[in-house]
Design an enzyme around this catalytic site. Sequence first.
Site, PDB file in Angstrom:
ATOM      1  N   TYR A  56       0.832  -1.197   0.000  1.00 53.55           N
ATOM      2  CA  TYR A  56       0.000   0.000   0.000  1.00 53.55           C
ATOM      3  C   TYR A  56       0.867   1.246   0.000  1.00 53.55           C
ATOM      4  CZ  TYR A  56      -3.411  -3.522   1.433  1.00 53.55           C
ATOM      5  OH  TYR A  56      -4.187  -4.647   1.508  1.00 53.55           O
ATOM      6  N   HIS A 123       0.496 -12.137   1.387  1.00 56.49           N
ATOM      7  CA  HIS A 123      -0.347 -11.226   0.626  1.00 56.49           C
ATOM      8  C   HIS A 123      -0.701 -11.800  -0.746  1.00 56.49           C
ATOM      9  CE1 HIS A 123      -1.092  -6.638  -0.164  1.00 56.49           C
ATOM     10  NE2 HIS A 123      -2.154  -7.385  -0.374  1.00 56.49           N
TER      11      HIS A 123
END
Length: 335
Positions: A56, A123
């Site tokens: 992010y 992830h």
Amino acid sequence: MPHNTLGKTGLKVSKLSFGASSLGNVFRSTNESESIEVVREALRQGINYIDVAPWYGHGLAEKVLGKALDGIPRTAYYIATKVGRYQPEVDKMFDFSAERTLRSVDESLQRMGLDFVDIIQVHDMEFAPSLDIIINETLPALQKVQQSGKARFIGITGYPLGNFRTVLERSTVKIDTVLTYCRACIHDNGLQEYIPFFQERGIGIINASPIAMGLLSNQGPPDWHPATKDIKEACARSASFCRENDCDISKLAMAYTLGFPGIHTTLFSTASLGNLRKNLACANTQLSHKEEDVLKDVIKRYIDPLPVHHWEGVEVDEYKRQLQGVPDEHTFKLG
């Protein structure tokens, strides 16, 4: 704010939790001071679970989050971050190797100014060349991280639901949590089928994106959204129907997800104080009878007729085309 025990971790997590992706300018350019205040206000309002990742903002979200948490007692919140997804360049985007995994955890701790995270997660494991890499390399590396005291629990994340069953059944490393997104929404309740399987194993169930990355909003999804044309059109018609009946589809979407049985916590993300308060208000307000009727009508009229309610495989196929140098229509921002 209601709290639930996250599987067998013993962590008492807020039913509504904070996804810090917005702090990394994932959706729009943000103001750092407001981002910091958003995190602190979320904590003041009873949210105690925060999810972030190196992906992010390519480190930015973790850095801003670290500033926001500076001076706040470590016992006031739980932090989850991730490994495996990193840079915007397609050939540098994913790396599930043990060496990169170990290094990533140290980098995340340094960016956030923490000694440990509560949950360390793989992830978007569907982007690995094979789930064998996740099972035989990434997860054993995370077990070492756990044994070193840098993480308390281990989790896996992704969009395709079947991968969770595969990895949970085959892994020799104990997995404590799963995180998926857009699978407990008005347009797709596929997570429901897997909840008994997770419950049998004492797995903590983390859900993300109750408005489906913008699908279930008046603004509509961003251009890069991976949903199929059929799903986008059905959600757009749903939003229009809600407006015609003086209802906010995002409010209905939040209520639907928070009422979804078996989920321990649901993540939403914002870097806006106004949007934070709107989400909290939705979480604390029951739908009116009219809103409940409109929600039922939306599902019956526009969602139930969809031949397919998900976009499994779309992003992975696009990613593979990018690796091969074939032009595509999407840029990969989320996950």
